[in-house]
Design a protein around this motif. Structure first.
Motif, mmCIF file in Angstrom:
data_model
loop_
_atom_site.group_PDB
_atom_site.id
_atom_site.type_symbol
_atom_site.label_atom_id
_atom_site.label_comp_id
_atom_site.label_asym_id
_atom_site.label_seq_id
_atom_site.Cartn_x
_atom_site.Cartn_y
_atom_site.Cartn_z
ATOM 1 N N UNK A 79 0.892 -1.230 0.134
ATOM 2 C CA UNK A 79 0.065 0.005 0.055
ATOM 3 C C UNK A 79 0.735 1.118 -0.008
ATOM 4 N N UNK A 80 0.313 2.281 -0.725
ATOM 5 C CA UNK A 80 1.176 3.424 -0.580
ATOM 6 C C UNK A 80 0.625 4.408 0.967
ATOM 7 N N UNK A 81 1.228 5.285 1.445
ATOM 8 C CA UNK A 81 0.843 5.932 2.609
ATOM 9 C C UNK A 81 -0.661 6.325 2.410
ATOM 10 N N UNK A 82 -0.954 7.003 1.220
ATOM 11 C CA UNK A 82 -2.337 7.345 1.146
ATOM 12 C C UNK A 82 -3.364 6.409 1.057
ATOM 13 N N UNK A 83 -3.016 5.321 0.489
ATOM 14 C CA UNK A 83 -3.823 4.114 0.461
ATOM 15 C C UNK A 83 -4.031 3.637 2.168
ATOM 16 N N UNK A 84 -2.902 3.446 2.714
ATOM 17 C CA UNK A 84 -3.050 2.954 4.075
ATOM 18 C C UNK A 84 -3.909 3.910 5.152
ATOM 19 N N UNK A 85 -3.879 5.178 4.687
ATOM 20 C CA UNK A 85 -4.445 6.386 5.514
ATOM 21 C C UNK A 85 -5.879 6.083 5.243
ATOM 22 N N UNK A 86 -6.477 5.534 4.012
ATOM 23 C CA UNK A 86 -7.941 5.592 4.106
ATOM 24 C C UNK A 86 -8.555 4.169 4.727
ATOM 25 N N UNK A 87 -7.772 3.376 5.364
ATOM 26 C CA UNK A 87 -8.425 2.312 5.972
ATOM 27 C C UNK A 87 -8.988 2.736 7.314
ATOM 28 N N UNK A 88 -10.227 2.122 7.531
ATOM 29 C CA UNK A 88 -10.934 2.302 8.574
ATOM 30 C C UNK A 88 -11.803 0.801 9.023
ATOM 31 N N UNK A 89 -11.858 0.837 10.418
ATOM 32 C CA UNK A 89 -12.231 -0.454 11.053
ATOM 33 C C UNK A 89 -13.484 -0.883 10.362
ATOM 34 N N UNK A 90 -13.292 -2.261 10.056
ATOM 35 C CA UNK A 90 -14.367 -3.096 9.304
ATOM 36 C C UNK A 90 -14.186 -3.043 7.716
ATOM 37 N N UNK A 91 -13.023 -2.315 7.352
ATOM 38 C CA UNK A 91 -12.612 -2.666 5.889
ATOM 39 C C UNK A 91 -11.914 -3.705 5.773
ATOM 40 N N UNK A 92 -11.641 -4.186 4.397
ATOM 41 C CA UNK A 92 -10.954 -5.367 4.365
ATOM 42 C C UNK A 92 -9.638 -5.003 3.409
ATOM 43 N N UNK A 93 -8.711 -5.678 3.798
ATOM 44 C CA UNK A 93 -7.237 -5.268 3.163
ATOM 45 C C UNK A 93 -6.585 -6.799 2.832
ATOM 46 N N UNK A 94 -5.914 -6.856 1.720
ATOM 47 C CA UNK A 94 -5.301 -7.867 1.269
ATOM 48 C C UNK A 94 -3.676 -7.751 1.185
ATOM 49 N N UNK A 95 -2.995 -8.065 2.163
ATOM 50 C CA UNK A 95 -1.399 -7.964 2.282
ATOM 51 C C UNK A 95 -0.554 -9.155 2.190
ATOM 52 N N UNK A 96 -1.270 -10.230 2.069
ATOM 53 C CA UNK A 96 -0.515 -11.590 2.185
ATOM 54 C C UNK A 96 -1.309 -12.539 1.523
ATOM 55 N N UNK A 97 -2.129 -12.402 0.499
ATOM 56 C CA UNK A 97 -3.006 -13.406 -0.031
ATOM 57 C C UNK A 97 -4.418 -13.760 0.596
ATOM 58 N N UNK A 98 -4.377 -13.101 1.983
ATOM 59 C CA UNK A 98 -5.596 -13.227 2.635
ATOM 60 C C UNK A 98 -6.489 -12.008 2.757
ATOM 61 N N UNK A 99 -7.636 -12.021 2.832
ATOM 62 C CA UNK A 99 -8.495 -10.842 3.013
ATOM 63 C C UNK A 99 -8.833 -10.773 4.617
#
Length: 190
Positions: A79-99
């Motif tokens: 993620x870029x810092x801008x993408x990381x900054x948009x994350x909120x509780x309850x959102x899903x992120x895939x960093x390691x092949x896992x949601x």
């Protein structure tokens, strides 16, 4: 609040975590604002003589010590810092092949350093971070400026920490029984 070490873990100790030999090179007291009060925890920086650092984190949660081991990794989808900054509780992120679901979003500050922390860690440093969890696994994404760091985490039972560091398991129970602070923090590597 005192920043005294509430654990039997000390800078200079050696141990084996996840099959890898480490030396504890620093203890860093971290903190975050929790409803108007500062919540503190300890991060023990572990070196295996490579340029990657692991962290053994101890949090006091409802009077008991909770331990986690975090190792740095490079995600399949950074993620870029801008993408990381948009994350909120309850959102899903895939960093390691896992949601993974984002469970904590916050900011931290370094309050004290004992030992030789990595060059990028200084008293007063502040960083933003989020924790994400899925299927009993944990990931932490931390950023300040343009640099984003990624860590995989695992829960450790206090007896496992004692065994890894060749300490008496009872020393962890005594330390846990002596504290009554509440939990709520998360790791912020820098």
């Amino acid at each position: 609040m005192s920043h005294a070490n509430p654990t039997p873990v000390r800078v200079g100790m050696t141990g084996t975590f996840a099959g890898k030999a480490y030396t504890i090179i620093a203890r860093v007291v971290m903190g975050m604002d929790d409803e108007g009060e500062t919540y503190y925890w300890n991060e023990f920086y572990l070196s295996d003589s490579s340029d990657r650092i692991a962290m053994l984190v101890c949090e006091e949660v409802y009077g008991a010590q909770q331990w986690r081991l975090f190792t740095e990794f490079t995600p399949t989808t950074p993620l870029t810092t801008a993408q990381a900054a948009t994350q909120q509780i309850g959102y899903h992120v895939n960093l390691d092949g896992v949601s993974a679901e984002v469970t904590v979003v916050d900011e931290t500050r370094v309050y004290e350093i004992e030992g030789n922390a990595p060059d990028w860690v200084s008293v007063g440093d502040e960083a933003k971070y989020f924790n994400a969890e899925a299927s009993g696994k944990m990931w932490v994404v931390s950023w300040s400026g343009d640099e984003v760091e990624y860590y995989r985490g695992m829960q450790l039972h206090p007896e496992a920490v004692a065994q890894a560091l060749r300490l008496p398991p009872a020393s962890f129970k005594t330390a846990a029984a002596s504290s009554g602070s509440r939990g709520g923090g998360g790791l912020s590597p820098g």
